[in-house]
Design a protein around this motif. Structure first.
Motif, PDB file in Angstrom:
ATOM      1  N   ILE A  26       0.526  -2.951   0.350  1.00  0.00           N
ATOM      2  CA  ILE A  26      -0.911  -2.747   0.121  1.00  0.00           C
ATOM      3  C   ILE A  26      -1.582  -4.118   0.094  1.00  0.00           C
ATOM      4  O   ILE A  26      -1.373  -4.908  -0.830  1.00  0.00           O
ATOM      5  N   PHE A  67      -0.111   6.761  -4.127  1.00  0.00           N
ATOM      6  CA  PHE A  67       0.359   6.094  -2.913  1.00  0.00           C
ATOM      7  C   PHE A  67       0.706   4.631  -3.207  1.00  0.00           C
ATOM      8  O   PHE A  67       1.752   4.136  -2.785  1.00  0.00           O
ATOM      9  N   ILE A  68      -0.156   3.956  -3.954  1.00  0.00           N
ATOM     10  CA  ILE A  68       0.093   2.555  -4.285  1.00  0.00           C
ATOM     11  C   ILE A  68       1.351   2.416  -5.141  1.00  0.00           C
ATOM     12  O   ILE A  68       2.207   1.563  -4.884  1.00  0.00           O
ATOM     13  N   LEU A 122      -3.601  -1.456   4.606  1.00  0.00           N
ATOM     14  CA  LEU A 122      -2.150  -1.342   4.588  1.00  0.00           C
ATOM     15  C   LEU A 122      -1.494  -2.172   5.689  1.00  0.00           C
ATOM     16  O   LEU A 122      -2.087  -2.418   6.748  1.00  0.00           O
ATOM     17  N   GLN A 175       2.253  10.148  -0.876  1.00  0.00           N
ATOM     18  CA  GLN A 175       1.374  10.200  -2.039  1.00  0.00           C
ATOM     19  C   GLN A 175       1.558  11.469  -2.875  1.00  0.00           C
ATOM     20  O   GLN A 175       1.053  11.549  -3.987  1.00  0.00           O
ATOM     21  N   SER A 177       4.497   3.262  -3.084  1.00  0.00           N
ATOM     22  CA  SER A 177       4.760   2.186  -2.122  1.00  0.00           C
ATOM     23  C   SER A 177       5.497   1.036  -2.805  1.00  0.00           C
ATOM     24  O   SER A 177       6.508   0.522  -2.283  1.00  0.00           O
ATOM     25  N   ARG A 178       5.037   0.649  -3.968  1.00  0.00           N
ATOM     26  CA  ARG A 178       5.702  -0.429  -4.711  1.00  0.00           C
ATOM     27  C   ARG A 178       7.107  -0.015  -5.138  1.00  0.00           C
ATOM     28  O   ARG A 178       8.055  -0.807  -5.062  1.00  0.00           O
ATOM     29  N   LEU A 225       6.102   6.748   5.425  1.00  0.00           N
ATOM     30  CA  LEU A 225       4.679   7.047   5.334  1.00  0.00           C
ATOM     31  C   LEU A 225       4.457   8.341   4.550  1.00  0.00           C
ATOM     32  O   LEU A 225       5.391   9.110   4.326  1.00  0.00           O
ATOM     33  N   SER A 273      11.391   0.459   3.134  1.00  0.00           N
ATOM     34  CA  SER A 273      10.189  -0.057   3.796  1.00  0.00           C
ATOM     35  C   SER A 273       9.036   0.919   3.652  1.00  0.00           C
ATOM     36  O   SER A 273       8.976   1.935   4.352  1.00  0.00           O
ATOM     37  N   ALA A 274       8.127   0.621   2.745  1.00  0.00           N
ATOM     38  CA  ALA A 274       6.844   1.311   2.646  1.00  0.00           C
ATOM     39  C   ALA A 274       5.756   0.287   2.950  1.00  0.00           C
ATOM     40  O   ALA A 274       5.966  -0.915   2.753  1.00  0.00           O
ATOM     41  N   PRO A 275       4.605   0.715   3.433  1.00  0.00           N
ATOM     42  CA  PRO A 275       3.563  -0.255   3.765  1.00  0.00           C
ATOM     43  C   PRO A 275       3.138  -1.074   2.538  1.00  0.00           C
ATOM     44  O   PRO A 275       2.889  -0.517   1.469  1.00  0.00           O
ATOM     45  N   ASN A 328       9.445  -0.122  -2.029  1.00  0.00           N
ATOM     46  CA  ASN A 328       9.749  -1.495  -1.617  1.00  0.00           C
ATOM     47  C   ASN A 328      10.679  -2.178  -2.621  1.00  0.00           C
ATOM     48  O   ASN A 328      11.592  -2.917  -2.232  1.00  0.00           O
TER      49      ASN A 328
END
Length: 345
Positions: A82, A65-66, A94, A217, A69-70, A214, A78-80, A73
């Motif tokens: 961290i 997920f991390i 998040l 993962q 997300s990176r 969202l 647009s991902a949350p 972005n």
């Protein structure tokens, strides 16, 4: 205080959120729990964040997920963000995108459906232009075909289907051949749960960043049609007639993909997805008491039948429908009787 609550409290203290107020949010189809946290920054303003509680006893580590997300972005999507993480104990803090899920926005303003779905498919087109995320498993025909096992182990079993071990083996082997013929390409990052309940409308942002992403993962490297199928054959809502064709045409017009080949790949991937979903949704109901997933089975079945009718899947439709019964009210009532009461958190 239970050990898990102690770990959660320690994580929040370590990152200056111990005094925040919190409300638990509706969970997803996993063992993860979520809270929206809020704390004042000035007399007039508050800062919010989302706490993801992914107990390692129930979930895989949240490293993917991390990383994704990176990746998203960096790709201009647009991902949350961290804010903080503790992988050992399974906690993430998040960025809070709010509650404007595509499904909620469209329910209140149906005229926005075309705009939202157009923006979503444009995100997929952008991902097609990017180098795939590193370190992700490839969604090969063999891998995808094996993933339909829950259709037999959970759905078929609990629908009282007369199945043998060979039925599952044969169905998986035949699907793998169709995937090899029509959807073997592994060239793009696929988020795998790309649908209206995992997309958040962020109108204050610009361009592609208006779509908040969202639940990625489980990302893999797969066929370009995979996430478009996830978007257009949504297990949770019916798209307005014409929307799916419109955004599919938009995707094809901006790519070098052959429309007939793409149609065949989409049908085969949809059959793979919906067979798996039949099993996974049944498992969520039987194991975790998430009875709402049983009510989604008829829509999943209709998606399955729609794509089994594609010429690319000649002979597979009769194989599947002969072994798995439709999720009619009688079967869903039978399943519901075996489900535990919903878990309380």
């Amino acid at each position: 205080m239970p050990p898990r609550d102690q770990q959660r409290a320690a994580f929040l203290r370590a990152h200056n959120w111990a005094r925040a107020s919190g409300s638990q949010l509706a969970g997803d189809a996993s063992g993860r729990l979520y809270w929206r946290l809020s704390k004042p920054t000035t007399k007039a303003q508050k800062q919010t964040a989302i706490l993801m509680d992914a107990d390692p006893a129930l979930n895989d580590p949240q490293t993917t997920f991390i990383e994704i997300s990176r990746y998203l972005n960096t790709a201009g999507l647009s991902a949350p963000i961290i804010f903080a993480s503790n992988i050992t104990h399974g906690f993430l803090l998040l960025e809070d995108f709010g509650d404007a899920l595509f499904s909620n926005v469209i329910a209140k303003a149906p005229e926005k459906e075309t705009l939202l779905y157009t923006c979503a498919v444009d995100c997929l087109l952008e991902l097609r232009q990017k180098q795939p995320a590193s370190g992700r498993q490839q969604a090969t025909p063999q891998v995808l075909a094996a993933m339909i096992a829950p259709a037999f182990d959970w759905y078929g079993k609990n629908a009282n289907a007369e199945l043998t071990a060979q039925d599952k083996i044969t169905s998986i082997a035949h699907l793998q051949k169709f995937l090899e013929r029509h959807a073997a390409e592994c060239s793009v990052t696929i988020l795998r749960d790309f649908h209206a309940d995992n997309l958040i409308w962020l109108p204050q942002r610009q361009g592609l960043q208006r779509v908040g992403l969202l639940d990625f993962q489980d990302a893999m490297i797969g066929h370009p049609a995979y996430d478009l199928v996830s978007l257009t054959r949504d297990a949770r809502r019916d798209l307005t007639p014409g929307i799916a064709d419109k955004i599919t045409s938009r995707y094809l017009a901006s790519s070098d993909l052959d429309p007939d080949d793409f149609s065949a790949a989409s049908a085969v991937l949809s059959v793979q997805r919906n067979l798996r979903i039949l099993g996974v949704f049944t498992q969520l109901a039987i194991e975790a008491g998430k009875l709402q997933y049983l009510e989604l089975l008829p829509r999943v079945w209709q998606h399955l039948l729609q794509d089994l009718a594609h010429p690319a899947l000649a002979d597979y439709a009769s194989l599947i429908t002969a072994k798995l019964p439709p999720p009619d009210p009688t079967i869903r009532t039978l399943m519901r009787a075996t489900c535990p009461k919903p878990r309380q958190h």
